[in-house]
Motif scaffolding. Structure first.
Motif, PDB file in Angstrom:
ATOM      1  N   GLN A  13      19.028 -12.753  -7.658  1.00 41.99           N
ATOM      2  CA  GLN A  13      20.418 -13.208  -7.627  1.00 41.99           C
ATOM      3  C   GLN A  13      21.222 -12.610  -8.778  1.00 41.99           C
ATOM      4  O   GLN A  13      22.391 -12.274  -8.607  1.00 41.99           O
ATOM      5  CB  GLN A  13      20.488 -14.740  -7.681  1.00 41.99           C
ATOM      6  N   LEU A  14      20.591 -12.474  -9.936  1.00 40.93           N
ATOM      7  CA  LEU A  14      21.261 -11.851 -11.082  1.00 40.93           C
ATOM      8  C   LEU A  14      21.613 -10.405 -10.758  1.00 40.93           C
ATOM      9  O   LEU A  14      22.730  -9.950 -11.043  1.00 40.93           O
ATOM     10  CB  LEU A  14      20.359 -11.935 -12.314  1.00 40.93           C
ATOM     11  N   ARG A  17      24.541 -10.365  -8.296  1.00 39.12           N
ATOM     12  CA  ARG A  17      25.812 -10.664  -8.971  1.00 39.12           C
ATOM     13  C   ARG A  17      26.293  -9.467  -9.790  1.00 39.12           C
ATOM     14  O   ARG A  17      27.492  -9.197  -9.863  1.00 39.12           O
ATOM     15  CB  ARG A  17      25.688 -11.912  -9.846  1.00 39.12           C
ATOM     16  N   ARG A  20      27.647  -7.011  -7.285  1.00 35.34           N
ATOM     17  CA  ARG A  20      28.918  -7.502  -6.740  1.00 35.34           C
ATOM     18  C   ARG A  20      30.034  -7.286  -7.753  1.00 35.34           C
ATOM     19  O   ARG A  20      31.158  -6.954  -7.376  1.00 35.34           O
ATOM     20  CB  ARG A  20      28.800  -8.981  -6.384  1.00 35.34           C
ATOM     21  N   GLN A  21      29.730  -7.444  -9.036  1.00 37.77           N
ATOM     22  CA  GLN A  21      30.724  -7.211 -10.086  1.00 37.77           C
ATOM     23  C   GLN A  21      31.189  -5.755 -10.058  1.00 37.77           C
ATOM     24  O   GLN A  21      32.372  -5.472 -10.230  1.00 37.77           O
ATOM     25  CB  GLN A  21      30.133  -7.563 -11.452  1.00 37.77           C
ATOM     26  N   GLU A 103      37.829 -13.560  -7.476  1.00 33.70           N
ATOM     27  CA  GLU A 103      36.437 -13.309  -7.122  1.00 33.70           C
ATOM     28  C   GLU A 103      35.623 -12.860  -8.327  1.00 33.70           C
ATOM     29  O   GLU A 103      34.465 -13.222  -8.477  1.00 33.70           O
ATOM     30  CB  GLU A 103      36.341 -12.266  -6.002  1.00 33.70           C
ATOM     31  N   GLN A 104      36.246 -12.077  -9.188  1.00 38.14           N
ATOM     32  CA  GLN A 104      35.571 -11.604 -10.395  1.00 38.14           C
ATOM     33  C   GLN A 104      35.234 -12.778 -11.318  1.00 38.14           C
ATOM     34  O   GLN A 104      34.125 -12.859 -11.852  1.00 38.14           O
ATOM     35  CB  GLN A 104      36.443 -10.583 -11.113  1.00 38.14           C
ATOM     36  N   LYS A 106      34.911 -15.964 -10.427  1.00 34.94           N
ATOM     37  CA  LYS A 106      33.898 -16.776  -9.742  1.00 34.94           C
ATOM     38  C   LYS A 106      32.516 -16.137  -9.876  1.00 34.94           C
ATOM     39  O   LYS A 106      31.530 -16.824 -10.169  1.00 34.94           O
ATOM     40  CB  LYS A 106      34.284 -16.897  -8.270  1.00 34.94           C
ATOM     41  N   ASN A 107      32.445 -14.830  -9.703  1.00 37.97           N
ATOM     42  CA  ASN A 107      31.182 -14.110  -9.808  1.00 37.97           C
ATOM     43  C   ASN A 107      30.609 -14.222 -11.223  1.00 37.97           C
ATOM     44  O   ASN A 107      29.410 -14.394 -11.400  1.00 37.97           O
ATOM     45  CB  ASN A 107      31.386 -12.644  -9.416  1.00 37.97           C
ATOM     46  N   LYS A 108      31.472 -14.140 -12.237  1.00 37.25           N
ATOM     47  CA  LYS A 108      31.025 -14.240 -13.628  1.00 37.25           C
ATOM     48  C   LYS A 108      30.468 -15.635 -13.929  1.00 37.25           C
ATOM     49  O   LYS A 108      29.452 -15.763 -14.611  1.00 37.25           O
ATOM     50  CB  LYS A 108      32.147 -13.919 -14.604  1.00 37.25           C
ATOM     51  N   ILE A 110      29.045 -17.691 -11.811  1.00 38.73           N
ATOM     52  CA  ILE A 110      27.749 -17.792 -11.159  1.00 38.73           C
ATOM     53  C   ILE A 110      26.711 -16.959 -11.915  1.00 38.73           C
ATOM     54  O   ILE A 110      25.576 -17.397 -12.122  1.00 38.73           O
ATOM     55  CB  ILE A 110      27.842 -17.372  -9.678  1.00 38.73           C
ATOM     56  N   PHE A 111      27.103 -15.746 -12.345  1.00 36.32           N
ATOM     57  CA  PHE A 111      26.213 -14.881 -13.124  1.00 36.32           C
ATOM     58  C   PHE A 111      25.751 -15.601 -14.387  1.00 36.32           C
ATOM     59  O   PHE A 111      24.561 -15.611 -14.708  1.00 36.32           O
ATOM     60  CB  PHE A 111      26.951 -13.587 -13.484  1.00 36.32           C
TER      61      PHE A 111
END
Length: 135
Positions: A13-14, A17, A20-21, A103-104, A106-108, A110-111
């Protein structure tokens, strides 16, 4: 040696992410590129396909253990796709800066949460090893 059975899932998952970033950053960098289409890594669709095709099976190795889901790496690799249905500008570009920044962020978040979980998992593993060494 893994700290726990969840470690590989957390690291996968890391990695997802992180990738995705890169995709989101690429979208933002191409905001003024004519005919550029917003891209995204799709993981959820692949997971849903695996669930629909019944390829995710529960596995219990011991009758006293709780059941867990097998690793998804074979069936659910993320795919890079063009995002459909977005409003295009006059030059054919459909990147929306506000949604990409959202989105960036949100992604951070979660990361960072995954990273924190990995650290916690490693500390727990280390404490088990240290306490067993004392005996």
């Amino acid at each position: 040696m893994e700290a726990s059975s969840i470690s590989s899932t957390l690291f996968n998952q890391l990695n997802f992410r992180g990738e995705r970033q890169k995709v989101i950053s690429s979208n933002i960098a191409n905001i003024n590129t004519p005919n550029y289409k917003t891209k995204d890594l799709v993981f959820q669709d692949e997971l849903n396909n695996a669930l629909f095709n019944n390829s995710l099976q529960l596995k219990q190795t011991n009758s006293k253990h709780l059941s867990t889901v097998d690793p998804l790496s074979n069936n659910t690799n993320p795919k890079l796709v063009n995002v459909q249905g977005l409003e295009e500008q006059n030059d054919g570009n459909n990147v929306n800066l506000d949604s990409q920044m959202s989105e960036q962020a949100k992604n951070k978040i979660i990361f960072d949460a995954i990273q924190s979980s990995i650290k916690r998992d490693s500390r727990l593993f280390r404490s088990v090893v240290e306490s067993s060494a004392k005996n």
